[in-house]
Design an enzyme around this catalytic site. Structure first.
Site, PDB file in Angstrom:
ATOM      1  N   CYS A 133       0.810  -1.226   0.000  1.00  0.00           N
ATOM      2  CA  CYS A 133       0.000   0.000   0.000  1.00  0.00           C
ATOM      3  C   CYS A 133       0.843   1.277   0.000  1.00  0.00           C
ATOM      4  O   CYS A 133       0.562   2.223  -0.740  1.00  0.00           O
ATOM      5  CB  CYS A 133      -0.961   0.007   1.189  1.00  0.00           C
ATOM      6  N   HIS A 247      -2.957   6.258   4.776  1.00  0.00           N
ATOM      7  CA  HIS A 247      -1.508   6.331   5.007  1.00  0.00           C
ATOM      8  C   HIS A 247      -0.995   7.693   4.527  1.00  0.00           C
ATOM      9  O   HIS A 247      -1.375   8.151   3.443  1.00  0.00           O
ATOM     10  CB  HIS A 247      -0.760   5.265   4.192  1.00  0.00           C
TER      11      HIS A 247
HETATM   12  O1  L14 Z   1       2.676  -6.012   2.249  1.00  0.00           O
HETATM   13  O2  L14 Z   1       0.668  -3.671   8.371  1.00  0.00           O
HETATM   14  O3  L14 Z   1       0.794  -5.344   1.465  1.00  0.00           O
HETATM   15  O4  L14 Z   1       0.199  -1.794   7.369  1.00  0.00           O
HETATM   16  C1  L14 Z   1       0.262  -4.081   3.751  1.00  0.00           C
HETATM   17  C2  L14 Z   1      -0.136  -3.566   5.096  1.00  0.00           C
HETATM   18  C3  L14 Z   1       1.975  -5.501   4.851  1.00  0.00           C
HETATM   19  C4  L14 Z   1       1.524  -4.964   6.187  1.00  0.00           C
HETATM   20  C5  L14 Z   1       1.517  -5.607   2.419  1.00  0.00           C
HETATM   21  C6  L14 Z   1       0.599  -2.972   7.358  1.00  0.00           C
HETATM   22  C7  L14 Z   1       0.932  -5.410   3.794  1.00  0.00           C
HETATM   23  C8  L14 Z   1       1.027  -3.561   6.032  1.00  0.00           C
END
Ligand code: L14
Ligand code: 25A
Length: 341
Positions: A133, A247
């Site tokens: 993300c 985010h």
């Molecule tokens: O690799 O905990 O797509 O915010 C995305 C969310 C890994 C953890 C990924 C988090 C996930 C991340």
């Protein structure tokens, strides 16, 4: 566009639920929808385009039985590792949201605004990977700048919402906030995060590697290069903040050529699915509350470095469940359909 049978693996999770909403809003050409989750949720109902669908248990055979043509996976890396090959075997294209397949050289890693043509390599393994993300929203904002000014290096600090870690992680934060107001915060538990997240900030997302960076930080380093087809230097510090959704990123970019804030703003105005909100005199800039449920990436606080003419700073915010996961996956699916039909 022809209508297809679409399975959503992890349909009861934070990202899976969002996938249903995005497909509905984009009027995705669904013939039959097949929501899948673990046995815990089998029998639950989800709504799609005004109709109720029963959640089925994810099994090795379900893709063949339901003649699935597109399988959107968002139930964690180990689930994808085991079940994606069964979906491919049944003739489906897999669009995978987890980190499991992303860095495999023959599997395309796609952000449609940046490297749509890479989708063609889906043929190699039947799988297209959806990036992390934080990486998605960053490369969307970098692309229009790179096209004109040439990026050499990026330094980024992220401020990541709890929903990135799934539904139960959001619940953990809300429970801690409730406990705070009941004067019980010191008894509150944490399982999803390494420390209390309510009223706190944690400079760790995912595990630490031997080089002192976390896995989440190294995902931003490696995925950015793969998506942008360019050996850009990236250094990331990923931080969890007590936000439910959205985010944020403070990004510093080093260019080959000199740049001005106005020229950068102009390039970003023309960027695909980018919204610029940059009026600091009126306290106008994007924030997590600005971007909830939005399908665009928002950029503000665009300013030149004080010392160097080829360095720019900016602030990038997006809905991590949408832009960072569900919307990107659905856009990949639409592009794939366009190419295959
Ligand atoms: O690799 O905990 O797509 O915010 C995305 C969310 C890994 C953890 C990924 C988090 C996930 C991340
Ligand atoms: O394994 P990883 O890589 O560490 O990933 C962990 C989590 O990250 C989320 C997702 O969490 C995943 O489980 N995730 C994945 N990709 C993501 C991305 N790109 C991402 N988050 C952000 N961006 P989630 O909770 O949002 O969604 C989980 C979904 O996956 C289904 N699922 C889980 N294990 C499964 C499975 N499906 C099939 N087989 C398996 N083995 C899950 O269905 C959900 O749809 P469910 O039935 O397991 O959960 C339904 C509801 O139950 C709650 N719950 C979750 N865990 C527990 C639980 N309740 C009790 N005990 C638990 N241990 C949740 O509220 C969930 O909504």
């Amino acid at each position: 566009m022809r209508k297809v049978n679409v399975a959503v693996v992890g349909a009861t999770g934070a990202v899976g639920e969002e996938m249903l909403r995005v497909m509905e809003e984009y009027d995705f050409p669904v013939n039959n929808l097949i929501p899948l989750a673990s046995a815990r949720s089998a029998g639950a109902k989800v709504e799609f385009k005004g109709e109720e669908y029963t959640v089925l248990e994810l099994t090795e055979k379900v893709f063949e039985e339901k003649e699935v043509e597109i399988a959107l996976f968002s139930a964690g890396g180990s689930v994808s590792a085991h079940y994606a090959p069964y979906a491919v075997e049944a003739g489906a294209v897999v669009i995978d949201n987890t980190s499991h397949f992303r860095m495999e050289p023959d599997i395309p890693l796609v952000v449609p605004e940046v490297n749509p043509d890479d989708i063609a390599a889906w043929q190699n393994r039947g799988i297209i990977a959806n990036p992390n993300c934080s990486t998605i929203q960053m490369v969307q904002a970098l692309k229009p700048l790179d096209d004109i000014f040439g990026i050499k290096r990026v330094d980024v600090a992220t401020y990541q919402a709890t929903s990135g870690a799934g539904k139960s992680a959001m619940e953990e934060m809300v429970t801690q906030m409730r406990d705070f107001f009941a004067f019980k915060l010191d008894e509150s538990e944490h399982n999803k995060f390494p420390h209390q997240i309510a009223l706190n900030v944690i400079p760790q997302i995912d595990k630490f590697m031997d080089n002192g960076y976390t896995k989440e930080e190294m995902k931003m380093v490696n995925e950015t290069k793969k998506i942008m087809h360019k050996n850009i230097e990236v250094s990331a510090t990923c931080v969890r903040v007590p936000v439910l959704r959205g985010h944020s990123e403070a990004v510093t970019i080093w260019f080959e050529r000199d740049i001005t804030a106005d020229a950068a703003r102009e390039a970003l105005y023309n960027g695909k699915n980018i919204v610029v909100i940059d009026n600091p005199q009126n306290s106008e800039y994007p924030m997590p509350i600005t971007v909830v449920d939005k399908d665009e990436t928002y950029v503000g606080r665009i300013r030149k470095d004080i010392y160097r003419d080829n360095v720019l700073h900016m602030w990038v915010v997006a809905d991590n469940l949408r832009v960072g996961a569900a919307t990107n996956a659905v856009r990949i699916a639409l592009k794939w359909l366009e190419m295959e039909s």
